[in-house]
Motif scaffolding. Structure first.
Motif, PDB file in Angstrom:
ATOM      1  N   GLY A  72       4.339   2.644  -6.201  1.00 25.22           N
ATOM      2  CA  GLY A  72       4.244   1.588  -6.011  1.00 25.22           C
ATOM      3  C   GLY A  72       3.192   0.679  -6.840  1.00 25.22           C
ATOM      4  O   GLY A  72       2.263   1.445  -7.417  1.00 25.22           O
ATOM      5  N   ARG A  73       2.950  -0.728  -6.458  1.00 29.60           N
ATOM      6  CA  ARG A  73       1.993  -1.413  -7.214  1.00 29.60           C
ATOM      7  C   ARG A  73       0.557  -0.984  -6.628  1.00 29.60           C
ATOM      8  O   ARG A  73      -0.607  -1.336  -7.423  1.00 29.60           O
ATOM      9  CB  ARG A  73       2.032  -2.925  -6.866  1.00 29.60           C
ATOM     10  CG  ARG A  73       1.920  -3.257  -5.370  1.00 29.60           C
ATOM     11  CD  ARG A  73       2.381  -4.740  -5.249  1.00 29.60           C
ATOM     12  NE  ARG A  73       2.404  -5.208  -3.726  1.00 29.60           N
ATOM     13  CZ  ARG A  73       0.990  -5.425  -3.296  1.00 29.60           C
ATOM     14  NH1 ARG A  73      -0.038  -5.444  -3.862  1.00 29.60           N
ATOM     15  NH2 ARG A  73       0.910  -5.935  -1.810  1.00 29.60           N
ATOM     16  N   ARG A  74       0.386  -0.226  -5.729  1.00 23.37           N
ATOM     17  CA  ARG A  74      -0.864   0.167  -5.382  1.00 23.37           C
ATOM     18  C   ARG A  74      -1.184   1.575  -5.441  1.00 23.37           C
ATOM     19  O   ARG A  74      -2.081   2.362  -4.792  1.00 23.37           O
ATOM     20  CB  ARG A  74      -1.391  -0.306  -3.645  1.00 23.37           C
ATOM     21  CG  ARG A  74      -1.379  -1.704  -3.467  1.00 23.37           C
ATOM     22  CD  ARG A  74      -1.698  -2.030  -1.939  1.00 23.37           C
ATOM     23  NE  ARG A  74      -3.216  -1.176  -1.677  1.00 23.37           N
ATOM     24  CZ  ARG A  74      -3.288  -0.046  -1.002  1.00 23.37           C
ATOM     25  NH1 ARG A  74      -2.466   0.555  -0.434  1.00 23.37           N
ATOM     26  NH2 ARG A  74      -4.456   0.376  -0.820  1.00 23.37           N
ATOM     27  N   GLY A  75      -0.246   2.196  -6.175  1.00 20.92           N
ATOM     28  CA  GLY A  75      -0.160   3.569  -6.195  1.00 20.92           C
ATOM     29  C   GLY A  75      -1.077   4.381  -7.222  1.00 20.92           C
ATOM     30  O   GLY A  75      -1.639   3.384  -7.895  1.00 20.92           O
ATOM     31  N   ALA A  76      -0.581   5.636  -7.606  1.00 24.78           N
ATOM     32  CA  ALA A  76      -1.702   6.306  -8.230  1.00 24.78           C
ATOM     33  C   ALA A  76      -1.402   5.761  -9.660  1.00 24.78           C
ATOM     34  O   ALA A  76      -2.477   5.583 -10.724  1.00 24.78           O
ATOM     35  CB  ALA A  76      -1.576   7.826  -8.223  1.00 24.78           C
ATOM     36  N   ALA A  77      -0.434   5.640 -10.165  1.00 22.81           N
ATOM     37  CA  ALA A  77      -0.046   5.310 -11.621  1.00 22.81           C
ATOM     38  C   ALA A  77      -0.427   3.752 -11.796  1.00 22.81           C
ATOM     39  O   ALA A  77      -1.266   3.688 -12.932  1.00 22.81           O
ATOM     40  CB  ALA A  77       1.421   5.693 -11.959  1.00 22.81           C
ATOM     41  N   ALA A  78      -0.094   2.857 -11.136  1.00 26.89           N
ATOM     42  CA  ALA A  78      -0.168   1.400 -11.296  1.00 26.89           C
ATOM     43  C   ALA A  78      -1.563   1.094 -11.278  1.00 26.89           C
ATOM     44  O   ALA A  78      -2.186   0.389 -12.017  1.00 26.89           O
ATOM     45  CB  ALA A  78       0.475   0.861 -10.269  1.00 26.89           C
ATOM     46  N   VAL A  79      -2.215   1.709 -10.276  1.00 24.27           N
ATOM     47  CA  VAL A  79      -3.896   1.242 -10.250  1.00 24.27           C
ATOM     48  C   VAL A  79      -4.715   2.240 -10.881  1.00 24.27           C
ATOM     49  O   VAL A  79      -5.644   1.721 -11.454  1.00 24.27           O
ATOM     50  CB  VAL A  79      -4.339   1.422  -8.533  1.00 24.27           C
ATOM     51  CG1 VAL A  79      -5.744   1.136  -8.520  1.00 24.27           C
ATOM     52  CG2 VAL A  79      -3.421   0.455  -7.867  1.00 24.27           C
ATOM     53  N   PHE A  80      -4.441   3.440 -11.007  1.00 22.99           N
ATOM     54  CA  PHE A  80      -5.644   3.978 -11.802  1.00 22.99           C
ATOM     55  C   PHE A  80      -5.211   4.815 -13.098  1.00 22.99           C
ATOM     56  O   PHE A  80      -5.900   5.138 -13.918  1.00 22.99           O
ATOM     57  CB  PHE A  80      -5.988   5.424 -10.922  1.00 22.99           C
ATOM     58  CG  PHE A  80      -6.394   5.055  -9.598  1.00 22.99           C
ATOM     59  CD1 PHE A  80      -7.460   4.409  -9.217  1.00 22.99           C
ATOM     60  CD2 PHE A  80      -5.650   5.393  -8.583  1.00 22.99           C
ATOM     61  CE1 PHE A  80      -7.754   3.735  -8.264  1.00 22.99           C
ATOM     62  CE2 PHE A  80      -6.123   4.971  -6.994  1.00 22.99           C
ATOM     63  CZ  PHE A  80      -7.044   4.262  -6.889  1.00 22.99           C
ATOM     64  N   GLY A  81      -3.787   4.798 -13.341  1.00 22.13           N
ATOM     65  CA  GLY A  81      -3.167   5.036 -14.709  1.00 22.13           C
ATOM     66  C   GLY A  81      -3.929   4.311 -15.846  1.00 22.13           C
ATOM     67  O   GLY A  81      -4.387   5.028 -17.001  1.00 22.13           O
TER      68      GLY A  81
END
Length: 366
Positions: free
Chosen positions: A203-212
């Motif tokens: 989601g929007r706070r998940g690994a991909a969205a935040v750190f990708g």
């Protein structure tokens, strides 16, 4: 007056111990008679192994050769702690940053960087007979959900045709089946993962969205990676909403799937180095890190130290302090970028500017 200096490392420029020493040198220019206690910190990211090595007598570095995040072989190490009642054959400290970290890359690889080397280091520690493994999560180069790590521990990730999917985040969406029949058993004392963030996997706070994006992913690649992680979550018996599951590109989730537990890294390291007791006696506590930003409130060292040192005046020094950062918990804050005049100057002579910051804090905060 008792002054405690408890910074994290300034990534890419200075380790936590050297940062604390530079702050101390600057402080003593103004207040040479104060009692200064140096307690370099870490939160599960780069510097965690060094923090344990400095705090635990007779800790032993064990060399290991692993596959780095880009597929190249690298020399790394894990740390063996002496036997205790809890871990009669010793505890292994394995740091993701030293095996699969972003600083090991010559160029960012958002889709195909992986955590295979982390799993290889964990496997080597288990083969050496340790009772317990502690994994420091942070500074990951990849968004592979920890699948590279699990592969090194015996798991297989297969596509619809029964073939092995490629390493890295780009292969996650193609996983149709997992074979865990040869997955290594946890050591007798279990595995604890130290996380520096509280983000979930998706989601929007998940690994991909935040750190990708920090790992080079553009918006389309972020969407691809998040969809791949969602596919992995459908196949794995672990809770993707667990705080910290999104740590290190989802490696927190991969460790949960193996049976590990997640703990806040800053708190675990603080207990080890004796920071709670030292902060309780201090009049001033100085903490810091390379970049203090909007994410620093979620498990990073400075915010944790500020919470811990409620009875002291707490000062923050960072390589940069972004506009979205909340510095209200600190009595004073200094950005080395502003002090030096540019990010390049701050990074080129980090110790020099930390000495200047220590001098300013001694004059203004003491």
């Amino acid at each position: 007056m008792i002054v405690v200096l408890a910074p994290d490392s300034f990534k890419g420029t200075l380790g936590a111990a050297d940062a604390a020493a530079a702050l101390a040198e600057g402080w003593r220019r103004v207040r040479p008679d104060d009692e200064i206690r140096l307690l370099p910190m870490a939160d599960g990211g780069v510097g965690t192994l060094a923090a344990f090595a400095a705090a635990v007598p007779d800790a032993e570095r064990v060399s290991v050769r692993v596959t780095g995040p880009d597929g190249a072989e690298i020399d790394s190490a894990w740390l063996r702690l002496p036997p205790t009642a809890e871990a009669p054959a010793g505890t292994a400290i394995v740091e993701l940053g030293a095996t699969s970290g972003i600083e090991l890359l010559s160029e960012l690889r958002p889709l195909d960087a992986h955590t295979l080397g982390l799993g290889q280091a964990i496997a080597a520690a288990i083969a050496a007979g340790v009772t317990r493994v502690v994994v420091g999560l942070g500074s990951s180069a990849s968004t592979d959900g920890g699948t590279g790590m699990l592969r090194a521990l015996g798991a297989r990730f297969l596509d619809a045709d029964g073939g092995e999917v490629p390493l890295g985040g780009s292969g996650l969406a193609a996983i149709a089946e997992m074979d865990l029949s040869r997955l290594a058993a946890l050591p007798p004392g279990g595995v604890v993962a130290l996380t520096d963030v509280t983000n979930p996997l998706l989601g929007r706070r998940g690994a991909a969205a935040v750190f990708g994006p920090q790992k080079g992913a553009d918006p389309a690649q972020v969407g691809l990676l998040d969809a791949g992680l969602a596919n992995l979550a459908r196949l794995v018996d672990a809770d993707a909403s667990t705080p910290g599951a999104g740590a290190a590109g989802g490696t927190g989730f991969g460790l949960l799937a193996w049976g590990a537990t997640l703990e806040a890294g800053a708190g675990a390291v603080a207990e080890l180095v004796g920071l709670p007791a030292a902060a309780a006696e201090a009049s001033v506590v100085v903490t810091g890190e390379g970049s203090f930003d909007g994410q620093s409130a979620a498990g990073k060292v400075p915010t944790y130290v500020a919470t811990l040192a409620r009875g002291a005046r707490v000062a923050l020094v960072a390589g940069r302090i972004t506009p979205d950062a909340d510095t209200s918990a600190f009595a004073a804050s200094i950005s080395l970028t502003e002090l030096a005049g540019s990010p390049e100057q701050a990074m080129a002579e980090t110790a020099r500017w930390l000495r200047d910051a220590g001098e300013r804090f001694a004059a203004e905060v003491a």
